[in-house]
Scaffold this motif. Structure first.
Motif, PDB file in Angstrom:
ATOM      1  N   LEU A  84       6.475  16.296  -1.873  1.00 58.81           N
ATOM      2  CA  LEU A  84       6.892  17.657  -1.543  1.00 58.81           C
ATOM      3  C   LEU A  84       8.398  17.768  -1.335  1.00 58.81           C
ATOM      4  N   SER A  85       9.051  16.644  -0.969  1.00 56.45           N
ATOM      5  CA  SER A  85      10.483  16.696  -0.672  1.00 56.45           C
ATOM      6  C   SER A  85      11.174  15.418  -1.134  1.00 56.45           C
ATOM      7  N   GLU A  86      12.098  15.534  -2.052  1.00 55.47           N
ATOM      8  CA  GLU A  86      12.869  14.378  -2.507  1.00 55.47           C
ATOM      9  C   GLU A  86      13.814  13.885  -1.409  1.00 55.47           C
ATOM     10  N   THR A  87      14.259  14.794  -0.550  1.00 54.53           N
ATOM     11  CA  THR A  87      15.145  14.404   0.545  1.00 54.53           C
ATOM     12  C   THR A  87      14.434  13.458   1.501  1.00 54.53           C
ATOM     13  N   ILE A  88      13.201  13.802   1.859  1.00 51.71           N
ATOM     14  CA  ILE A  88      12.417  12.939   2.755  1.00 51.71           C
ATOM     15  C   ILE A  88      12.162  11.592   2.106  1.00 51.71           C
ATOM     16  N   GLU A  89      11.966  11.596   0.800  1.00 52.21           N
ATOM     17  CA  GLU A  89      11.674  10.355   0.081  1.00 52.21           C
ATOM     18  C   GLU A  89      12.779   9.322   0.277  1.00 52.21           C
ATOM     19  N   ARG A  90      14.029   9.772   0.384  1.00 51.62           N
ATOM     20  CA  ARG A  90      15.152   8.851   0.549  1.00 51.62           C
ATOM     21  C   ARG A  90      15.146   8.164   1.917  1.00 51.62           C
ATOM     22  N   MET A 105       0.835  -1.205   0.000  1.00 47.62           N
ATOM     23  CA  MET A 105       0.000   0.000   0.000  1.00 47.62           C
ATOM     24  C   MET A 105       0.866   1.250   0.000  1.00 47.62           C
ATOM     25  N   THR A 106       1.849   1.302   0.890  1.00 51.38           N
ATOM     26  CA  THR A 106       2.688   2.490   0.975  1.00 51.38           C
ATOM     27  C   THR A 106       3.535   2.672  -0.283  1.00 51.38           C
ATOM     28  N   ALA A 107       4.024   1.573  -0.844  1.00 52.94           N
ATOM     29  CA  ALA A 107       4.860   1.664  -2.043  1.00 52.94           C
ATOM     30  C   ALA A 107       4.049   2.081  -3.270  1.00 52.94           C
ATOM     31  N   ARG A 108       2.881   1.473  -3.467  1.00 53.58           N
ATOM     32  CA  ARG A 108       2.063   1.771  -4.650  1.00 53.58           C
ATOM     33  C   ARG A 108       1.547   3.200  -4.629  1.00 53.58           C
ATOM     34  N   LEU A 109       1.111   3.651  -3.456  1.00 53.81           N
ATOM     35  CA  LEU A 109       0.524   4.984  -3.395  1.00 53.81           C
ATOM     36  C   LEU A 109       1.570   6.084  -3.496  1.00 53.81           C
ATOM     37  N   SER A 110       2.750   5.850  -2.950  1.00 52.91           N
ATOM     38  CA  SER A 110       3.761   6.911  -2.930  1.00 52.91           C
ATOM     39  C   SER A 110       4.228   7.298  -4.329  1.00 52.91           C
ATOM     40  N   ASN A 111       4.082   6.393  -5.299  1.00 50.37           N
ATOM     41  CA  ASN A 111       4.502   6.691  -6.669  1.00 50.37           C
ATOM     42  C   ASN A 111       3.343   7.078  -7.586  1.00 50.37           C
ATOM     43  N   SER A 112       2.157   7.221  -7.022  1.00 53.50           N
ATOM     44  CA  SER A 112       0.958   7.427  -7.841  1.00 53.50           C
ATOM     45  C   SER A 112       1.000   8.709  -8.667  1.00 53.50           C
ATOM     46  N   PHE A 113       1.448   9.789  -8.060  1.00 52.03           N
ATOM     47  CA  PHE A 113       1.415  11.064  -8.765  1.00 52.03           C
ATOM     48  C   PHE A 113       2.354  11.077  -9.967  1.00 52.03           C
ATOM     49  N   ARG A 114       3.477  10.369  -9.848  1.00 45.63           N
ATOM     50  CA  ARG A 114       4.419  10.329 -10.970  1.00 45.63           C
ATOM     51  C   ARG A 114       3.942   9.378 -12.065  1.00 45.63           C
ATOM     52  N   GLN A 115       3.372   8.262 -11.666  1.00 46.84           N
ATOM     53  CA  GLN A 115       2.999   7.232 -12.631  1.00 46.84           C
ATOM     54  C   GLN A 115       1.672   7.505 -13.332  1.00 46.84           C
ATOM     55  N   ALA A 116       0.766   8.198 -12.660  1.00 48.92           N
ATOM     56  CA  ALA A 116      -0.585   8.359 -13.222  1.00 48.92           C
ATOM     57  C   ALA A 116      -0.994   9.820 -13.371  1.00 48.92           C
ATOM     58  N   SER A 117      -0.028  10.721 -13.429  1.00 48.90           N
ATOM     59  CA  SER A 117      -0.366  12.138 -13.528  1.00 48.90           C
ATOM     60  C   SER A 117      -1.119  12.469 -14.809  1.00 48.90           C
ATOM     61  N   GLY A 118      -0.898  11.696 -15.879  1.00 47.93           N
ATOM     62  CA  GLY A 118      -1.590  11.946 -17.137  1.00 47.93           C
ATOM     63  C   GLY A 118      -3.093  11.808 -17.035  1.00 47.93           C
ATOM     64  N   VAL A 175      12.292   7.259   3.521  1.00 46.42           N
ATOM     65  CA  VAL A 175      11.046   6.522   3.745  1.00 46.42           C
ATOM     66  C   VAL A 175      11.300   5.036   3.940  1.00 46.42           C
ATOM     67  N   GLN A 176      12.013   4.398   3.002  1.00 45.50           N
ATOM     68  CA  GLN A 176      12.232   2.955   3.098  1.00 45.50           C
ATOM     69  C   GLN A 176      13.015   2.544   4.344  1.00 45.50           C
ATOM     70  N   PRO A 177      14.122   3.252   4.688  1.00 44.07           N
ATOM     71  CA  PRO A 177      14.800   2.896   5.947  1.00 44.07           C
ATOM     72  C   PRO A 177      13.889   3.019   7.167  1.00 44.07           C
ATOM     73  N   VAL A 178      13.084   4.075   7.217  1.00 49.06           N
ATOM     74  CA  VAL A 178      12.175   4.258   8.350  1.00 49.06           C
ATOM     75  C   VAL A 178      11.134   3.147   8.381  1.00 49.06           C
ATOM     76  N   MET A 179      10.637   2.733   7.212  1.00 47.60           N
ATOM     77  CA  MET A 179       9.642   1.665   7.145  1.00 47.60           C
ATOM     78  C   MET A 179      10.210   0.368   7.735  1.00 47.60           C
ATOM     79  N   TYR A 180      11.482   0.096   7.479  1.00 50.62           N
ATOM     80  CA  TYR A 180      12.110  -1.105   8.050  1.00 50.62           C
ATOM     81  C   TYR A 180      12.316  -0.961   9.554  1.00 50.62           C
ATOM     82  N   LEU A 181      12.674   0.253   9.996  1.00 49.36           N
ATOM     83  CA  LEU A 181      12.937   0.468  11.417  1.00 49.36           C
ATOM     84  C   LEU A 181      11.684   0.317  12.277  1.00 49.36           C
TER      85      LEU A 181
END
Length: 260
Positions: free
Chosen positions: A169-175, A82-95, A177-183
């Motif tokens: 909103l922030s590419e820095t925060i995006e980096r 859920m978190t992975a699919r939704l986080s990329n939605s705006f880039r993948q389906a903006s059209g 996300v995955q480490p925090v999800m594992y933690l």
């Protein structure tokens, strides 16, 4: 009132169309199609169940290993997908936003529905044959089980909205996300039962709504055979809060969507 109902019907048709489009775009019209949405988590869950059974045997701390893994892994699969699919939605389906009736939140809801339904179907696809073979006991309370799943999906969707908003909103925060999800995996409760823990640790982990949701999910399957710690109202309030914050962030992020 009539105009309001018409808008609701239109919104439902839009989300249904996006759901079908997402299904077709991800799995195509041929081969296994939507069946793969069920088979993918099912195959992985069966692999983990086999591994844990070899390591721990039939039971671990008095709990049968296979139903423990099945409930935990389906929960974890939903959380990750859920978190992975939704986080990329705006880039993948903006059209899709060129269509006047389609809003960013509609795309997120359609994707969230697909993950929620697919993973739940994978759970039952594994549960039914295992129950028929006597490997898993029958579900003790379907109302608790399905109620827990609804709360899990609601809470996870809210967290996914927050992640979607902040990562756009922030590419820095995006980096991070995955480490925090594992933690925060220990705060999901998928690898243990709360009653296994010492009282001091138990008081800490039950503060996590993710742990309580997992406990409620397992309570629906195990019933009173195993002690569980959960409060549906606590989980619901966290879900409402997460969705409210996520909605605000998504509304802010959608102003920065670049059309393709």
């Amino acid at each position: 009132m009539r105009g309001y109902l018409d808008r609701i019907r239109l919104k439902m048709r839009v989300i249904n169309a996006l759901f079908i489009r997402e299904l077709m775009a991800r799995f195509g019209h041929s081969n296994l199609g939507f069946l793969w949405q069920v088979l993918e988590p099912l195959v992985l869950a069966l692999g983990v169940m086999a591994s844990w059974s070899l390591i721990y045997g039939e039971r671990n701390h008095g709990v049968r290993v296979i139903p423990l893994v099945l409930t935990g892994y389906t929960y974890l699969t939903l959380w990750r997908h859920m978190t992975a699919r939704l986080s990329n939605s705006f880039r993948q389906a903006s059209g899709l936003l060129f269509h006047r009736s389609v809003k960013p939140i509609d795309i997120l809801i359609a994707r969230g529905m697909l993950e929620s339904i697919g993973v739940l179907m994978a759970f039952f696809a594994a549960y039914i044959p295992l129950a028929l073979l006597g490997i898993i006991d029958p579900v003790d309370d379907y109302l608790v089980l399905l109620g827990a799943w609804a709360l899990i999906c609601f809470l996870t969707f809210g967290v996914a909205l927050i992640i979607t908003g902040v990562t756009h909103l922030s590419e820095t925060i995006e980096r991070f996300v995955q480490p925090v999800m594992y933690l925060i995996l220990p705060l999901t409760g998928v690898f243990y039962m709360v009653y296994w823990l010492p009282p001091a640790a138990r008081e800490v982990v039950v503060l996590s709504p993710l742990v309580q949701a997992c406990e409620m999910y397992r309570a629906g399957l195990f019933g009173h055979a195993m002690p569980t710690f959960w409060d549906p109202w606590y989980i619901l309030l966290w879900g409402i809060g997460a969705n409210a914050i996520g909605w605000v962030l998504v509304l802010k992020a959608q102003k920065h969507i670049e059309m393709e």
